[in-house]
Design a protein around this motif. Sequence first.
Motif, short mmCIF file in Angstrom:
data_model
loop_
_atom_site.label_atom_id
_atom_site.label_comp_id
_atom_site.label_asym_id
_atom_site.label_seq_id
_atom_site.Cartn_x
_atom_site.Cartn_y
_atom_site.Cartn_z
N ASP A 277 40.77 43.69 41.02
CA ASP A 277 39.70 44.04 40.80
C ASP A 277 39.86 41.68 40.43
OD1 ASP A 277 37.50 43.96 42.32
OD2 ASP A 277 36.33 45.58 40.43
N SER A 278 39.48 41.75 41.94
CA SER A 278 38.80 40.04 41.04
C SER A 278 37.90 39.59 42.50
CB SER A 278 40.53 39.25 40.98
OG SER A 278 40.54 39.14 43.33
N PRO A 279 37.00 38.95 42.27
CA PRO A 279 36.95 37.69 41.16
C PRO A 279 36.33 38.11 39.86
CG PRO A 279 35.23 36.90 43.00
CD PRO A 279 36.18 37.97 43.40
N LEU A 282 37.83 40.68 35.69
CA LEU A 282 38.52 40.46 35.08
C LEU A 282 38.86 39.81 33.40
CD1 LEU A 282 39.88 37.46 37.67
CD2 LEU A 282 41.09 40.43 36.87
N ILE A 306 35.86 35.21 36.76
CA ILE A 306 36.64 34.00 36.72
C ILE A 306 36.05 32.80 37.70
CG2 ILE A 306 37.94 34.64 38.58
CD1 ILE A 306 40.87 33.94 37.34
N SER A 313 43.07 29.94 38.47
CA SER A 313 42.40 31.50 38.78
C SER A 313 43.11 31.98 39.87
CB SER A 313 41.18 30.72 39.07
OG SER A 313 40.64 30.35 37.64
N VAL A 317 46.34 35.85 39.20
CA VAL A 317 45.63 36.17 40.42
C VAL A 317 47.01 36.39 41.09
CG1 VAL A 317 44.02 37.45 41.65
CG2 VAL A 317 43.42 36.29 40.25
N TYR A 340 30.36 40.44 41.74
CA TYR A 340 30.80 39.38 41.07
C TYR A 340 29.86 38.38 40.67
CZ TYR A 340 33.07 34.14 40.58
OH TYR A 340 33.28 33.25 40.15
N TRP A 376 38.07 33.24 48.92
CA TRP A 376 39.03 33.50 47.82
C TRP A 376 39.36 35.08 48.37
CZ3 TRP A 376 40.59 32.61 42.62
CH2 TRP A 376 40.95 34.06 41.96
N ARG A 380 44.20 36.41 48.67
CA ARG A 380 43.86 37.44 48.01
C ARG A 380 44.69 37.84 49.15
NH1 ARG A 380 42.43 33.50 46.19
NH2 ARG A 380 44.74 33.16 46.14
#
Length: 540
Positions: A277-279, A282, A306, A313, A317, A340, A376, A380
């Motif tokens: 899982d992001s952002p 983390l 992040i 960053s 990832v 986020y 972002w 990804r």
Amino acid sequence: MLVAAVAAGALVAGSGVALGIWAASDGGGDTPADSTAASSEGRGAASPPGGTSPETGPRPSPSRSHPLSTPPRTIPAVRDHTAERGPGWRPARGHRVVVEHATLADEGRLIAGELGLTYAGEKDDTRAGDVRLVLNRDAGANPEAYTMTVRGGRVTVSGRGEAGVFYGTRTLKQAIRGAGGAPEGVVRDEPAKQRRGMMLDIARKHYTADWIEDRIRELGDLKFNELGLHFSDDQGFRIESDSHPEVVSAQHLTKAQVKRIVGLAASRHITVVPEIDSPGHLGAVIAAHPDLQLRNASGGAVRGAIDISKDASARIVDDLLNEYAGLFPGGQWHLGGDEYQALTVSDPEASFPALAAAARAEHGPGATVEDLATGWLNDRAATARAHGRAPRAWNDGFFRGTSVGAAKDIQVAYWTGKEIGARLPVEYLREGRKVVNYNDEFLYYVLGQPLTFVYPTGQRIYEQWTPRVLRGTTAVPARYDGQILGGSFAIWGDLPRSQTQEQVAAGIRMPLRATVQKLWNPDEPKLSWARFRTLADRLG
């Protein structure tokens, strides 16, 4: 419930081998004619007067002493059964499992071992009592569809793909486990939804490899085909890493253990869907790289978030995504994207000026922090896509009114309508997006029941939920049904010590069964909840 002919018949021996053939009259007793036919079949003697079947060879004459069969009772329930008069089939010493093609060897060995039969491999001959597994490439478009024919003291399971044949063996296994035998006739079955999953949060709560493997066996028998592993969060990073060993928690799965898990899942036609899982979420990664933690205008650290304005960053990832693509070969990847914390404040641009500046630099003078976060997610997704994976993200990682749009191929994992600026499910569907249903009202098993969560019950799922119920308790219009790929039951470890592994297994048992019933066939079930629960207890 199976017919009386299958439930309580006579066992006939021929040539010293016990062969399970049921022969019961409507009144429950054998007639001389039935006994003769059954004995002749058991000895493999001259063909009885019923002639032959191209699928199963010699077959006994139908007799009024055999009531019309009824469908096998299974979970999920079979969708179509053509009733016939006949003795049905049950396993006995000397019976074989044979396969048409070597690609079905795994399915053949598995069902043979489960039923105590002899696995004979590829054979062209047909014997009494055989279970034959067949690939039928022209059997329709759905590779998970199958046909199970029980006739003449034999069973034939055919499917367009190996998965379909496997599901046919699960139906056979459940029929034997629940009633001792499979009823005469033809089952034609296929799932309504292509994604039938269980997601497991192994980041907040560590689960042993053995426990996960037990769940895979359970999921396979129930015809699930996805296991999600959420293995990175604020509380832990739970899989061994070569590219960034510094982020891995003390309690974790080794890569060797994960390979065994993935291999076992593949043998049950289950895809393991990983999630980093992001952002947000983390924290475990940030703990090893505090310089990457997001900070607000006052310099305060934001938990689990992040800093997506920093190139480092993205690199860390992507390093992890690229590394684990080799460990998880399935075609799906979950990117997270939810919660986020920079986007949970009233004015993200004022609270996080560095993010706002990065957004304008990357996406133009009017860009917002939401645009930066969407960029972002797209980046990804491109990393996952480069490995041939279909990307998926939580619905609160998609935003309304941004200048940067989320890539069209990112599937929406719809779980909630409680986030700031919540969007109704139909907004995603109107955009033409594919959606996987994780409705937190029905499908979220959150350890410790924090906030407003309560442990879901199988009865509520069984009686009130369908794949079209994406948010709350209201179904989206039927015209969107084709965009809903399926659904996933989710186990979250928010308060990990609230339950042991064993308690989790017991708590999810009936909700899992109810979920897969509605994913396999979303129509109103024919069994009442009480009868469904009784059936589940019988099947184990």
